[in-house]
Motif scaffolding. Structure first.
Motif, PDB file in Angstrom:
ATOM      1  N   SER A  75       3.374   3.818  19.860  1.00  0.00           N
ATOM      2  CA  SER A  75       3.708   2.523  19.060  1.00  0.00           C
ATOM      3  C   SER A  75       4.983   1.979  19.470  1.00  0.00           C
ATOM      4  O   SER A  75       4.983   0.484  19.643  1.00  0.00           O
ATOM      5  CB  SER A  75       3.791   2.991  17.237  1.00  0.00           C
ATOM      6  OG  SER A  75       2.440   3.661  17.012  1.00  0.00           O
ATOM      7  N   THR A  96       4.823  -2.093  21.211  1.00  0.00           N
ATOM      8  CA  THR A  96       5.456  -3.102  20.417  1.00  0.00           C
ATOM      9  C   THR A  96       6.718  -3.581  21.232  1.00  0.00           C
ATOM     10  O   THR A  96       6.909  -4.850  21.001  1.00  0.00           O
ATOM     11  CB  THR A  96       5.958  -2.664  18.805  1.00  0.00           C
ATOM     12  OG1 THR A  96       6.628  -1.458  19.188  1.00  0.00           O
ATOM     13  CG2 THR A  96       4.497  -2.430  18.234  1.00  0.00           C
ATOM     14  N   PRO A 102       5.535  -7.410  22.494  1.00  0.00           N
ATOM     15  CA  PRO A 102       5.598  -7.867  21.081  1.00  0.00           C
ATOM     16  C   PRO A 102       4.261  -8.575  20.363  1.00  0.00           C
ATOM     17  O   PRO A 102       4.081  -8.304  19.194  1.00  0.00           O
ATOM     18  CB  PRO A 102       6.800  -8.656  21.063  1.00  0.00           C
ATOM     19  CG  PRO A 102       7.712  -8.615  22.155  1.00  0.00           C
ATOM     20  CD  PRO A 102       6.433  -8.226  23.219  1.00  0.00           C
ATOM     21  N   ILE A 154       1.771  -6.375  18.485  1.00  0.00           N
ATOM     22  CA  ILE A 154       2.143  -6.048  16.835  1.00  0.00           C
ATOM     23  C   ILE A 154       1.057  -6.733  16.062  1.00  0.00           C
ATOM     24  O   ILE A 154       0.980  -6.191  14.983  1.00  0.00           O
ATOM     25  CB  ILE A 154       3.453  -5.971  16.879  1.00  0.00           C
ATOM     26  CG1 ILE A 154       3.783  -5.082  15.398  1.00  0.00           C
ATOM     27  CG2 ILE A 154       3.769  -7.401  16.287  1.00  0.00           C
ATOM     28  CD1 ILE A 154       5.307  -5.003  15.119  1.00  0.00           C
TER      29      ILE A 154
END
Length: 1417
Positions: free
Chosen positions: A991, A995, A999, A1002
């Motif tokens: 995770s 992310t 980005p 997400i």
């Protein structure tokens, strides 16, 4: 090179000299057209035969002409030839959509309609592929607790009737072939006939092979079809790294069109999705195969139990068989899923090495060298683990055997205060068991980490050699991260391999144990020649000619030269001293003994009453009818004749009252009369009665003999062989046989034998004592019956009311069973009505998780979490460092920092390996610690329960917790906890990587987490409930197997094997009816979670395409490779959590007995605990009363009397008068409801239970020996030297017998002491009492099961050894109390009369009437 839009012709199409990216070749028009033409037919060619086979196997005869079917058929032809291509494609698409829908079922199906059929048969193609047809059950389980009505009916192909018969035929065929092959081979080598023992020894090596071949022949098609699904899944698995390579090429080339990136992202998604679908189909097929295999093996073991010989039953105990059904069958079936893990990971490794060669060239050879260098270590670990697994299972068997024996004889254990000694023995064995498990688990951790380290070492060696040795081979993103994806597959292969080896090693041990059990000696079906009875008087009904018998083929002879003929309708009585062979004679007639020579012939059906009554944990009517059709009038006559009417009328639900485990809530007399009623109800031609009168008092025994066995009883006209010590019935026998040392000493009529003055006269003389009447108990009296006597009253008044009580309706029966009623034997050791195993509802409470964690301990928990965090940080740093290495600039084709990057990469990998081993070892050690503590608490909770708990709790419920649930806590929970921590920390890393790198991902990641949590919540609620139901159903299987094992002689005598097999099949099917929804729900969760994970892969790839201009190839490789891992990581994190929560149900079940009422403390810091108490043995009852449950009336009330120190007091009364209740109150097996008992002026409530019970000795009616040495049975607490034990044996005249046994005092007693006669066991119990040397002795019907001569022998030993002790003699043979200083006569829970025997006889009261009934006056 041809452009993307050019036709597939010309020289430039296959120009290999141009440095064009591979993606340009694979995504041009030529390739796409070729793939579009060839992929659909290849799909049809591959799957067409499989689908045709499926239609052939699962055809529904015909299809209904529904509108949906007509629409499908309408699209088969194209009526509009000139329609455009797009319209054609639209029609094909519509046909595909319609094909995904389901046709209507036929009006007249081939199989009968089931009440709640499985929805799989009516599910559509997408629903079957994604297991959406399970969603309804999962949703119901989330909304409300699941019940039996919610579960689907079990299909015929999954039923025991269908499966067990197939495996039984295959096993018989393979075993016979192996025996023929072994015998022929041995004879060919030797040239002569081979001895039977040598053949048997040679067969042992082929036992497991025969069973394995039988299993393979039955399940090979299912297994191979599942394997094909797995291979197809692996094709898509290995397509992913190739597509990733193309995708990274696309990211690194700024001029490539964006649509190729989107196409590659979609292709990666589809490959991962199809891999998940096919893999879950493989799992589903093999899980169903596991279920069927479990059904087949369990049924095979049960059918073997039904044919075990007497010698085999002595070699295997109830605990062993329950372990086979609970643990070994489970381990064998679990290995099925891992069988492909023995060869398929090797194929994976080869493909991975080929990939590495394509990426890195000759540098990939170092991977093979590193991997092969670690193989010898793992082979050595596997060999050592097998040894420790075998030791673990041996210790598990020993513990199960001892635990089962202690639970079944808890009344005896508590009466002597032996709980501590047995707890110590069980925990000692448990310590050895956990020691073997600890060593095995640590070896497994080393094996697992070695494979993990090998993967890292492969990566390190390959990268180092490629970067430092090869010229112009700089590390770029494609090489680095495609290599990591390939190595991830290699990691799974190498990780799966040790799990597979571990599972197969455990399964091999279990397979050997199962095969050894299935090859045990069986009874000889031809030992007795049975034929239908012609029912003509005078014809020979039973004939034994020159019969010589032994308990086993290699054992010593127990009966020699038996010649016996019994005419039809005669009563034959067999008498003799203890150990003369009376019970062995009946066993020989039943075919239970090994016939050495001679012949046995019986005409007609047989009914058998064993010496030790066997009672099932069912209702009274089911015990009596014993799988026969109910005849109410005949049942009434049988119960009346067997003196059971008064007892049945007092039961809460009449004849429908459920009997406790092994009849613990019945007195010995009630159990024996119930056993006799079962035989009488059968209406057999031949009755074999093994001393059924021993447990009955004189009056009831006389009534039963007159109304059942005697010339005018219900059995008149049938052939009866009665083994008895009651010599007063001999005058009414047609023929008498006297046995001595396993041979017939003499036989004839009663008067004839008296005239001979032979062995019978010797037995009669041994009974008579000075002062007795000359005829003693050789007369039968016909006194008027006492109207207050519940067992002796003739036909109670009120026939309509009685019939209504007997045939209580189902509604009333359910109400009466639900209401707290009177105990079964109101005051003789009554217990509570037995109840079903309690089932919790909903998800497992958080307190259960905390209970397990507290058992682990806070320091170990924190240490394990810290170690997992450290190794995960090292893993993250290693991956990030590799991305930096890949982005390093190249100078002259080489990277200047390659050496530093390689050293740091290697250091981080070593740190991760060390942390991984330490964290896994810590979890395993913590699990063993928790398992040890939880088992100790379970053992402690059960041992501290009062005796009523064991009377109402089925033994299968307890044994299930001590076997299967304990095994789950030992093995499953630590494994699943380790997996959960690995995947949870891995998910955290993935995770973070996705992310931070992309980005935009997400946006998809957060909703996916919400969906994951939703799926997990839906699943866990149903899973926990199904897990509880499965455990409860499995308890029924264990109880039935244990029950059958104990009463197999009765089952075979009654020819009731088929009904018992049907009942076992029903229990197994009910258990599998719960297992099937659970395994399908597992697949539902896995498939849909992997779908969500694949969506995350698609999101990460799409975001990378959108942000192509701002991202480096290294970061994209890091992100996408992590996203590819998240599919498995997310799924296994949720799966591990749900599996862990379902396994915590075992902790919940082990904690079920924490809240049960407990006994008083075993020890109290009072002055009475010191050794001098009691110094005299004075006993005083002061207004004593007790009840069996708080809501019931007093069973004993207002009892007040005083027994002086050294006084010998007899306690007599009719059955149910409360005699044994006084002994229970004195030992505090039942606590006083009012008043109290004082010993030497000290209230017994002020004394700890163990202190009290250790200062009182009781010799019970049923003699009990425990598995272990003879010395251990005589001196349970190891307090006496051997010399004292030999003196005690000499006192009871057993010294010669024990000296003749192999090992003497170290002679191993079988379970329940079944290798000794009942009389010998009773004398050993007397020797045990002599060693205790307490001031108070209780004889609770101690002489009921011995012959009169042995009784006199016991009386002489008691008079000489306990002359200064206070003795309470509870007896129904009044002759046993005639030399007592005082006699208490109990009636209806009160003391009716008290005085010396002479005074009571002179009063002409109740004692006088009892004496008349016994023939003493």
């Amino acid at each position: 090179m041809a452009a993307a839009a050019e036709p597939c012709v010309g020289q430039g199409v296959w120009n290999w000299t141009e440095p064009e990216p591979i993606a340009a070749h694979l995504l041009n028009v030529c390739f796409l057209k070729t793939a579009g033409i060839w992929v659909p037919p290849m799909y049809l060619w591959v799957l067409g035969p499989i689908y045709l086979l499926y239609i052939h196997r699962h055809g529904n005869n015909y299809l209904r002409m529904s509108p949906l079917f007509k629409a499908k058929m309408g699209f088969q032809s194209d009526p509009y030839y000139h329609l455009s291509t797009y319209l054609c494609l639209s029609l094909v698409l519509a046909q595909f959509v319609l094909s995904c829908l389901v046709d209507q079922p036929p009006f007249f199906p081939k199989d009968p309609q089931q009440s709640n059929p499985c929805p799989e048969a009516g599910a559509s193609f997408p629903s079957k592929a994604m297991f959406w047809w399970v969603s309804g059950l999962v949703w119901r389980g989330y909304r409300r607790p699941l019940g039996p009505k919610d579960l689907w009916s079990l299909g015929r192909e999954n039923s025991s009737k269908e499966i067990v018969s197939q495996l039984e035929r295959a096993w018989t065929r393979n075993r016979s072939a192996a025996q023929r092959h072994t015998k022929a081979g041995a004879a060919k080598r030797c040239g002569t006939e081979v001895p039977e023992t040598e053949v048997f020894l040679q067969q042992e090596g082929s036992q497991s092979g025969s069973l394995l071949r039988a299993i393979w022949q039955m399940f090979r098609s299912t297994f191979l079809l599942g394997t094909l699904s797995l291979v197809i899944s692996d094709v898509f698995r290995f397509a992913v790294p190739k597509l990733l390579s193309l995708f990274l090429e696309f990211i690194g080339n700024p001029t490539t069109p964006a649509w190729k990136g989107y196409l590659l992202a979609v292709l990666m998604f589809l490959s991962a999705f199809l891999q998940s679908v096919w893999e879950q189909q493989y799992m589903y097929r093999l899980k169903v195969m596991q279920m069927r295999l479990r059904t087949a093996i369990t049924g095979l073991v049960y059918r073997k139990v039904l044919v075990l010989s007497s010698a085999s039953r002595k070699a295997s105990t109830v605990g062993d068989v329950v372990n086979l059904v609970s643990v070994d069958v489970q381990r064998l079936t679990e290995s099925v899923i891992y069988l492909n893990g023995l060869w398929l990971p090797i194929i994976w490794m080869i493909i991975c090495f080929v990939y590495l060669w394509q990426l890195l060239g000759p540098s990939a050879l170092t991977a093979i060298a590193v991997f092969l260098s670690l193989l010898p270590l793992n082979f050595f670990i596997t060999k050592k683990r097998k040894q420790h697994q075998e030791e673990h299972m041996r210790q598990k068997d020993s513990r199960a055997r001892l635990t089962s024996c202690v639970i079944r004889n808890m009344k005896m254990v508590k009466s002597h205060g032996w709980e501590g000694a047995f707890l110590e023995r069980v925990l000692h064995i448990r310590g050895q068991e956990l020691g073997a498990l600890r060593t095995s688990s640590l070896l497994f951790s080393v094996s697992l980490v070695s494979f993990q380290v090998s993967t890292f070492l492969v990566a390190l060696a390959v990268f180092a050699v490629h970067s430092l040795v090869a010229e112009e081979n700089a590390m770029d993103a494609e090489k680095a991260f495609v290599t990591l994806v390939v190595l991830d597959i290699l990691t799974k292969a190498q990780g799966f391999l040790p799990f597979s080896i571990d599972s197969v090693v455990r399964a091999r041990v279990s397979l050997d144990r199962l095969a050894a059990f299935l090859c045990l000696e069986e009874v000889d079906p031809g030992a007795v020649d049975s034929s239908p009875s012609r029912r003509s008087a005078g014809d020979t009904c039973i004939s034994v000619h020159n019969g010589t018998f032994a308990w086993s083929r290699e054992g010593t002879l127990c009966l020699r030269r038996i010649n016996l003929t019994v005419p039809q309708g005669h009563l034959l009585v067999v008498v003799g001293a203890v150990g003369a062979g009376k019970s062995s004679l009946l066993s020989a007639l039943l075919g239970e003994l090994s016939k050495v020579e001679g012949s046995v012939t019986i005409k007609g059906s047989v009914a058998y009453v064993p010496q030790e009554a066997w009672v099932q944990n069912t209702s009274v009517v089911e015990n009596v009818c014993f799988r026969q059709e109910l005849d109410p009038m005949w049942l009434e006559r049988v119960l009346e004749a067997c003196a059971l009417w008064p007892d049945v009328c007092s039961f809460p639900a009449g004849v429908h009252t459920k009997i406790g485990e092994q009849g613990m809530n019945l007195s010995g007399g009630q159990k024996q009369r119930l056993s006799l009623a079962r035989a009488v109800y059968r209406k057999a031609a031949v009755y074999l009665l093994d001393d059924p009168l021993a447990a009955l008092d004189a009056h009831v025994g006389q009534q039963v003999f007159n109304q059942v066995i005697g010339p005018d009883g219900l059995l008149q006209g049938t052939t009866r062989i009665l083994v008895t010590h009651a010599l007063h019935v001999l005058p009414q026998a047609d023929w008498i046989v006297v046995l001595e040392d396993g041979a017939i000493a003499e036989m004839g009529s009663y008067q004839e034998l008296l005239r001979r003055k032979g062995a019978l006269v010797g037995l009669l003389d041994a009974v008579r004592r000075p002062g007795d009447r000359g005829d003693g108990e050789t007369e039968l009296t016909t006194d008027a019956k006492d109207p207050r006597d519940p067992a002796g009253s003739g036909r109670p008044e009120g026939r309509p009311e009685r019939s209504m009580k007997l045939l209580v309706s189902e509604k009333d029966r359910a109400a009466s069973e639900a209401q707290p009623g009177a105990p079964l034997d109101d005051p003789e050791w009554a217990g509570w009505s037995t109840g079903e195993d309690g089932i919790q509802y909903g998800r497992v409470r958080a307190t259960m998780h905390l209970t397990y964690l507290r058992a682990v301990g806070a320091p170990l928990c924190l240490y394990a979490l810290f170690l997992f965090l450290c190794q995960q940080v090292a893993s993250f740093c290693r991956g990030y460092w590799l991305s930096l290495w890949a982005d390093d600039p190249t100078v002259d084709g080489r990277q200047t920092q390659a050496a530093l990057r390689g050293w740091i990469f290697g250091l981080l990998g070593c740190l991760q390996a060390i942390g991984l081993f330490a964290s896994m070892a810590m979890v395993l050690l913590a699990g063993i610690r928790a398992s040890r503590l939880l088992f100790q608490r379970l053992l402690w909770d059960v041992a501290q329960c009062p005796i009523g708990f064991f009377e109402r709790t089925p033994i299968g419920n307890l044994l299930n917790r001590f076997s299967k649930e304990t095994d789950t806590v030992d093995v499953d929970i630590p494994d699943k906890l380790r997996f959960l921590l690995i995947y949870a920390f891995g998910l955290l890393q993935v995770s973070l990587v996705v992310t931070v790198t992309t980005p935009l991902a997400i946006v998809a990641f957060l909703p996916l987490l919400v969906l994951y949590a939703g799926f997990q919540s839906l699943y866990v609620a149903s899973l926990c409930q199904l897990r509880r139901l499965e455990s409860a159903r499995h308890s029924f299987v264990c109880s039935h197997v244990a029950d059958t094992f104990q009463g197999i002689t009765v089952v075979r005598a009654f020819q009731a094997q088929c009904p018992f097999v049907a009942q076992n099949d029903m229990h197994v099917d009910e258990s599998q009816r719960v297992s099937f929804p659970r395994l399908v729900a597992d697949r539902w969760l896995a498939t849909n979670l992997e779908l969500l994970g694949n969506v995350l892969v698609l999101a990460a790839a799409m975001c990378a395409v959108l942000s192509k201009a701002h991202l480096s190839a290294g970061l994209v490789g890091f992100s996408v490779s992590a996203a590819l891992q998240v599919t498995q990581t997310l799924q296994w994190a949720v799966r591990s959590w749900t599996d862990l929560e379902s396994s915590i149900v075992s902790v919940e079940r082990m904690k079920d007995y924490v809240q049960t009422p407990k006994e008083a403390p075993w020890r109290l810091p009072t002055c009475a605990d010191r050794s001098p108490w009691p110094h005299g043995g004075q006993i005083e009852f002061r207004d004593f009363g007790l009840r069996y449950r708080p809501e019931l009336p007093l069973a004993v009330r207002g009892v007040s009397f005083k027994i002086e120190a050294g006084e010998k007091v007899g306690i007599v009364g009719r059955t149910g008068a409360g005699k044994s209740s006084l002994a229970g109150g004195l030992l505090r097996l039942l606590e006083a409801a009012e008043g109290g008992i004082w010993i030497d002026g000290v209230p017994i409530t002020h004394v700890g239970l163990h202190t009290l019970r250790s200062r009182i000795t009781i010799i019970p009616q049923d003699p009990t020996l425990f598995p272990g040495s003879l010395r251990m049975n005589l001196d349970m607490l190891q307090e006496h030297p051997d010399q004292a034990i030999w003196e005690a044996l000499d006192t009871v005249q057993l010294r010669a017998l024990v000296a003749s046994l192999p090992g003497q005092l170290q002679y191993e007693c079988a379970d329940q002491g079944c290798n000794l006669s009942v009389g010998q066991k009773q004398l050993l119990c007397l020797a045990r009492a002599l060693l205790r040397k307490t001031q108070i002795l209780i004889l609770d019907e101690a002489t009921a099961a011995v012959d009169p001569g042995t009784e006199l022998q016991m009386q002489a030993a008691l008079r000489s050894s306990f002359a200064q002790c206070t003795v309470l003699v509870i007896a129904h043979r009044l002759r046993s109390v005639m030399d007592c200083a005082r006699v208490l006569v109990m009636d209806k829970g009160q003391v009716a009369e008290s005085g010396s025997p002479v005074q009571l006889l002179a009063q002409k009261g109740l004692f006088h009437r009892l004496a008349q009934e016994s023939g003493l006056v």
